[in-house]
Design a protein around this motif. Structure first.
Motif, PDB file in Angstrom:
ATOM      1  N   THR A 122      18.922  36.194  53.155  1.00  0.00           N
ATOM      2  CA  THR A 122      20.153  36.928  53.440  1.00  0.00           C
ATOM      3  C   THR A 122      20.223  37.283  54.918  1.00  0.00           C
ATOM      4  OG1 THR A 122      20.148  37.861  51.218  1.00  0.00           O
ATOM      5  CG2 THR A 122      21.481  38.994  52.852  1.00  0.00           C
ATOM      6  N   ALA A 123      19.106  37.695  55.467  1.00  0.00           N
ATOM      7  CA  ALA A 123      19.070  38.113  56.862  1.00  0.00           C
ATOM      8  C   ALA A 123      19.335  36.959  57.808  1.00  0.00           C
ATOM      9  CB  ALA A 123      17.725  38.755  57.184  1.00  0.00           C
ATOM     10  N   GLN A 124      19.079  35.743  57.369  1.00  0.00           N
ATOM     11  CA  GLN A 124      19.263  34.586  58.232  1.00  0.00           C
ATOM     12  C   GLN A 124      20.578  33.872  57.973  1.00  0.00           C
ATOM     13  OE1 GLN A 124      15.753  32.232  57.864  1.00  0.00           O
ATOM     14  NE2 GLN A 124      14.431  33.853  58.596  1.00  0.00           N
ATOM     15  N   THR A 125      21.415  34.393  57.089  1.00  0.00           N
ATOM     16  CA  THR A 125      22.693  33.789  56.779  1.00  0.00           C
ATOM     17  C   THR A 125      23.620  33.924  57.978  1.00  0.00           C
ATOM     18  OG1 THR A 125      22.424  34.351  54.463  1.00  0.00           O
ATOM     19  CG2 THR A 125      24.655  33.824  55.190  1.00  0.00           C
ATOM     20  N   PRO A 155      29.131  35.605  56.589  1.00  0.00           N
ATOM     21  CA  PRO A 155      29.004  36.616  55.544  1.00  0.00           C
ATOM     22  C   PRO A 155      29.362  36.030  54.188  1.00  0.00           C
ATOM     23  CG  PRO A 155      30.920  37.084  56.948  1.00  0.00           C
ATOM     24  CD  PRO A 155      30.184  35.923  57.552  1.00  0.00           C
ATOM     25  N   LYS A 157      20.335  44.864  55.550  1.00  0.00           N
ATOM     26  CA  LYS A 157      20.758  43.582  56.125  1.00  0.00           C
ATOM     27  C   LYS A 157      21.114  43.773  57.597  1.00  0.00           C
ATOM     28  CE  LYS A 157      24.053  39.786  55.754  1.00  0.00           C
ATOM     29  NZ  LYS A 157      23.930  39.515  57.154  1.00  0.00           N
ATOM     30  N   ALA A 158      21.837  44.855  57.894  1.00  0.00           N
ATOM     31  CA  ALA A 158      22.215  45.121  59.284  1.00  0.00           C
ATOM     32  C   ALA A 158      20.977  45.301  60.151  1.00  0.00           C
ATOM     33  CB  ALA A 158      23.106  46.361  59.354  1.00  0.00           C
ATOM     34  N   ASP A 170      19.389  41.903  60.622  1.00  0.00           N
ATOM     35  CA  ASP A 170      20.189  41.042  61.507  1.00  0.00           C
ATOM     36  C   ASP A 170      19.839  41.262  62.970  1.00  0.00           C
ATOM     37  OD1 ASP A 170      21.490  39.809  59.425  1.00  0.00           O
ATOM     38  OD2 ASP A 170      23.327  41.019  59.593  1.00  0.00           O
ATOM     39  N   LYS A 171      19.365  42.448  63.300  1.00  0.00           N
ATOM     40  CA  LYS A 171      19.013  42.781  64.685  1.00  0.00           C
ATOM     41  C   LYS A 171      17.629  42.271  65.072  1.00  0.00           C
ATOM     42  CE  LYS A 171      21.698  47.036  64.433  1.00  0.00           C
ATOM     43  NZ  LYS A 171      21.613  48.497  64.365  1.00  0.00           N
ATOM     44  N   ARG A 206      11.212  40.159  61.536  1.00  0.00           N
ATOM     45  CA  ARG A 206      11.583  40.271  60.120  1.00  0.00           C
ATOM     46  C   ARG A 206      10.346  40.116  59.239  1.00  0.00           C
ATOM     47  NH1 ARG A 206      16.591  36.150  60.690  1.00  0.00           N
ATOM     48  NH2 ARG A 206      17.998  37.581  61.741  1.00  0.00           N
TER      49      ARG A 206
END
Length: 184
Positions: free
Chosen positions: A28-31, A34, A107-108, A111-112, A118
């Motif tokens: 999800t984090a690498q998607t 959205p 997730k936010a 994403d950073k 991660r």
């Protein structure tokens, strides 16, 4: 019926769930784009989902109470042992889980981060979860030992004959079901 709570199976299930959640979170984090908004209706619980710890708390409490009542009757506790029994059964209650992490916030946060960050964050979360599980298991183990010490030799034999799980730490085989797989 064998004990509903088999420590080794529970740990393996939790580990598998944690690994799957971590892998899903990483994906999800690498998607890049959205995801589409989720459907408004809640999905029905699958049998597999129920085995992954999504049990009805009322049914679980009823099973625990029934098992404890059966064990107490089998042990034929004396009035002097009631305090030890109360302490023991209180320690065997399932933990009350706090609020689940906010997936959007998580997730936010992910994403950073870079991929190595991660991975480190997932390791940190897994280590924290495992430390909490180990502390809870140690607490239950110590409570079981204390209760066991309050039992007579005959009661200890009866306790030892119980399948492994929250209601008794005796039994045979790694999952307390005397080397057989439970049916059903």
């Amino acid at each position: 019926m064998t004990s509903m709570f088999k420590p080794l199976k529970s740990v393996n299930t939790l580990l598998l769930a944690g690994i799957m959640a971590t892998a899903g979170l990483a994906a999800t984090a690498q998607t890049v784009a959205p995801a589409a908004p989720a459907a408004t209706s809640a999905p029905a619980a699958s049998p597999k989902g129920e085995r992954m710890g999504r049990h009805d708390p009322a049914k679980m409490q009823a099973r625990i109470a029934k098992h404890q009542a059966e064990l107490k009757a089998k042990l034929k506790l004396t009035p002097a042992q009631e305090g030890a029994w109360t302490t023991f059964t209180a320690s065997m209650q399932p933990p009350v889980h706090g609020a689940r992490p906010d997936r959007a916030a998580m997730k936010a946060e992910f994403d950073k981060l870079t991929t190595p960050q991660r991975i480190d964050k997932m390791r940190e979360l897994r280590a924290q979860h495992m430390a909490e599980m180990n502390a809870a298991m140690d607490k239950r183990g110590e409570a079981t030992k204390a209760f066991y010490a309050a039992l007579s030799p005959e009661q200890q034999k009866a306790f030892d004959s119980q399948p492994m799980g929250r209601g008794g730490m005796g039994g045979k085989g790694p999952h307390g079901h005397h080397g057989q797989h439970p049916k059903g």
